[in-house]
Design a protein around this motif. Structure first.
Motif: not given
Length: 92
Positions: A18-22, A29-30, A49-50, A55-56
């Motif tokens: 979920f956190s990687s997709i978000d 924003g990230f 960022a990428v 990794v997540e």
């Protein structure tokens, strides 16, 4: 594997996915959040960022796939330690 262990494993995998997709959905924003960490030079945020998102995502998938589970768990421990360090230090 005990039921509680399996539930925790699934929960962690879902959180990482979920956190990687978000982060992908809110990429700008990230990147801005990475810039505000002040742990790396501001210009590096776009380039970091990428790989961080990748990794997540790989950790989330790795926790679901039994042969990859051990490596994903080890990577998770290292990733969470660096996140704690980044969020606890405002300036260096």
């Amino acid at each position: 594997m005990k039921k509680i262990d399996r539930a925790i494993l699934i929960l962690l995998a879902v959180i990482f996915l979920f956190s990687s997709i978000d982060k992908l959905m809110h990429y700008d924003g990230f990147v801005n959040a990475l810039r505000s960490y002040i742990v790396v030079p501001r210009g590096w945020a776009v380039y970091l960022a990428v790989p961080m998102i990748a990794v997540e995502l790989m950790i989330g998938v790795g926790l679901f796939v039994r042969p990859w589970r051990r490596q994903a768990a080890l990577t998770t421990a290292a990733d969470r330690k660096s996140t704690r360090l980044n969020s606890s230090h405002i300036t260096i």
